[in-house]
Motif scaffolding. Structure first.
Motif, PDB file in Angstrom:
ATOM      1  N   UNK A 214     -25.518  33.997   1.502  1.00  9.46           N
ATOM      2  CA  UNK A 214     -26.253  34.527   0.348  1.00  9.46           C
ATOM      3  C   UNK A 214     -27.747  34.285   0.504  1.00  9.46           C
ATOM      4  N   UNK A 215     -28.122  33.079   0.903  1.00 12.35           N
ATOM      5  CA  UNK A 215     -29.540  32.769   1.097  1.00 12.35           C
ATOM      6  C   UNK A 215     -30.135  33.635   2.210  1.00 12.35           C
ATOM      7  N   UNK A 216     -29.326  33.923   3.230  1.00 13.65           N
ATOM      8  CA  UNK A 216     -29.810  34.724   4.360  1.00 13.65           C
ATOM      9  C   UNK A 216     -30.141  36.154   3.931  1.00 13.65           C
ATOM     10  N   UNK A 217     -29.287  36.755   3.084  1.00 15.06           N
ATOM     11  CA  UNK A 217     -29.564  38.137   2.668  1.00 15.06           C
ATOM     12  C   UNK A 217     -30.723  38.177   1.670  1.00 15.06           C
ATOM     13  N   UNK A 218     -30.896  37.108   0.896  1.00 16.62           N
ATOM     14  CA  UNK A 218     -32.067  37.045   0.009  1.00 16.62           C
ATOM     15  C   UNK A 218     -33.339  36.987   0.845  1.00 16.62           C
ATOM     16  N   UNK A 219     -33.322  36.151   1.881  1.00 20.25           N
ATOM     17  CA  UNK A 219     -34.482  36.047   2.766  1.00 20.25           C
ATOM     18  C   UNK A 219     -34.795  37.391   3.412  1.00 20.25           C
ATOM     19  N   UNK A 220     -33.753  38.086   3.851  1.00 24.45           N
ATOM     20  CA  UNK A 220     -33.950  39.392   4.481  1.00 24.45           C
ATOM     21  C   UNK A 220     -34.509  40.399   3.480  1.00 24.45           C
ATOM     22  N   UNK A 221     -34.024  40.337   2.237  1.00 22.28           N
ATOM     23  CA  UNK A 221     -34.522  41.274   1.213  1.00 22.28           C
ATOM     24  C   UNK A 221     -35.993  40.986   0.902  1.00 22.28           C
ATOM     25  N   UNK A 222     -36.367  39.720   0.859  1.00 22.65           N
ATOM     26  CA  UNK A 222     -37.768  39.367   0.630  1.00 22.65           C
ATOM     27  C   UNK A 222     -38.641  39.908   1.759  1.00 22.65           C
ATOM     28  N   UNK A 223     -38.160  39.789   2.987  1.00 21.63           N
ATOM     29  CA  UNK A 223     -38.912  40.308   4.133  1.00 21.63           C
ATOM     30  C   UNK A 223     -39.102  41.817   4.013  1.00 21.63           C
ATOM     31  N   UNK A 224     -38.076  42.512   3.553  1.00 17.18           N
ATOM     32  CA  UNK A 224     -38.176  43.959   3.376  1.00 17.18           C
ATOM     33  C   UNK A 224     -39.200  44.312   2.296  1.00 17.18           C
ATOM     34  N   UNK A 225     -39.206  43.526   1.230  1.00 16.23           N
ATOM     35  CA  UNK A 225     -40.183  43.748   0.161  1.00 16.23           C
ATOM     36  C   UNK A 225     -41.598  43.567   0.696  1.00 16.23           C
ATOM     37  N   UNK A 226     -41.800  42.519   1.479  1.00 17.08           N
ATOM     38  CA  UNK A 226     -43.130  42.241   2.025  1.00 17.08           C
ATOM     39  C   UNK A 226     -43.602  43.370   2.944  1.00 17.08           C
ATOM     40  N   UNK A 227     -42.668  43.981   3.649  1.00 18.21           N
ATOM     41  CA  UNK A 227     -43.015  45.073   4.559  1.00 18.21           C
ATOM     42  C   UNK A 227     -43.310  46.359   3.796  1.00 18.21           C
TER      43      UNK A 227
END
Length: 262
Positions: A214-227
């Motif tokens: 769960x934490x991993x997909x949150x981190x990935x979603x944050x990275x997508x937002x930043x991009x």
């Protein structure tokens, strides 16, 4: 640079310096204006009369641009305030202080609907988010309006939830990516339902998604937002904070269910 600029370039230069708050630009402009308005200086430099006329006209043009920019900004603030009033109107009652949670359960649904409609109309832009943040900051400083503070925070949560729902990452190659699907179910849910969803979805409770997944997909979603969003924008900050709120809540739930570590 200013003297050589055409009208379109002059507009752009002034706007950029206003937005960047370039102190040097305004100091130089003020010096030019003072120079042009001084009769003594004009007499002293009478042989350069063309110089003063040139700068006097330039200074006037620049200040006209600034006046238009200020007027446009005032209009935008008023529009953003009107949009915010429309969004929170279902939970506001004339003559009463803002209270939260709303007495009418349907009021929150009306807020969600209004945010969705305004977003489709392109009205939830940086100007709107700036206005909400400004009012939220003022409410925190006042310290005596907890209802208004909670209400404005809810507006930002609803904005983030609505925005993040527009793009799904739960399917790949025709298969469901369970952790992503679970995250999206939490994103869509009201904040007061997060605990139950996390209890039912994480492996520390009744689910099949590990906290690490769960934490991993949150981190990935944050990275997508930043991009995908403009760096330093209110939009980016609000979306990232919303995702971090979800992770913080998940960490709290995990900590409670796992008990104290020795």
């Amino acid at each position: 640079m200013l003297r050589d600029a055409n009208p379109r370039e002059l507009d752009q230069i002034v706007v950029e310096n206003v937005l960047a708050f370039d102190e040097g630009f305004w100091v130089r402009l003020a010096a030019r204006i003072d120079l042009c308005k001084s009769d003594d200086d004009k007499a002293w430099f009478s042989q350069l009369d063309f110089f003063f006329k040139d700068y006097e006209e330039l200074a006037e043009n620049v200040m006209n641009i600034v006046d238009r920019l200020v007027h446009k900004t005032d209009e935008k603030i008023e529009q953003s305030t009107d949009v915010l009033k429309a969004i929170i109107s279902p939970v506001m009652h004339e003559g009463e202080n803002a209270t939260w949670p709303p007495r009418d359960p349907e009021a929150l649904k009306l807020m969600e609907k209004e945010i969705s409609n305004r977003e489709k109309e392109g009205q939830l832009d940086e100007g709107f988010l700036s206005e909400v943040n400004a009012q939220l900051r003022q409410a925190k400083q006042d310290g005596d309006k907890p209802g208004l503070q909670a209400m404005l925070q809810k507006v930002l949560q609803l904005f983030a939830s609505n925005f993040l729902q527009k793009r799904s990452y739960a399917y790949k190659g025709g298969e469901v990516i369970v952790p992503e699907s679970f995250l999206e179910s939490v994103i869509k849910a009201p904040e007061n339902e997060w605990n139950k969803l996390l209890l039912d979805g994480l492996t520390v409770g009744k689910g099949n998604v590990s906290p690490e997944e769960f934490y991993a997909v949150i981190k990935k979603r944050i990275e997508r937002v930043l991009i995908r969003t403009e760096g330093g924008s209110y939009q980016q900050r609000i979306l990232v904070e919303y995702l971090k709120e979800i992770q913080a809540r998940a960490e709290e739930v995990v900590k409670v269910l796992q008990g104290p570590t020795i």
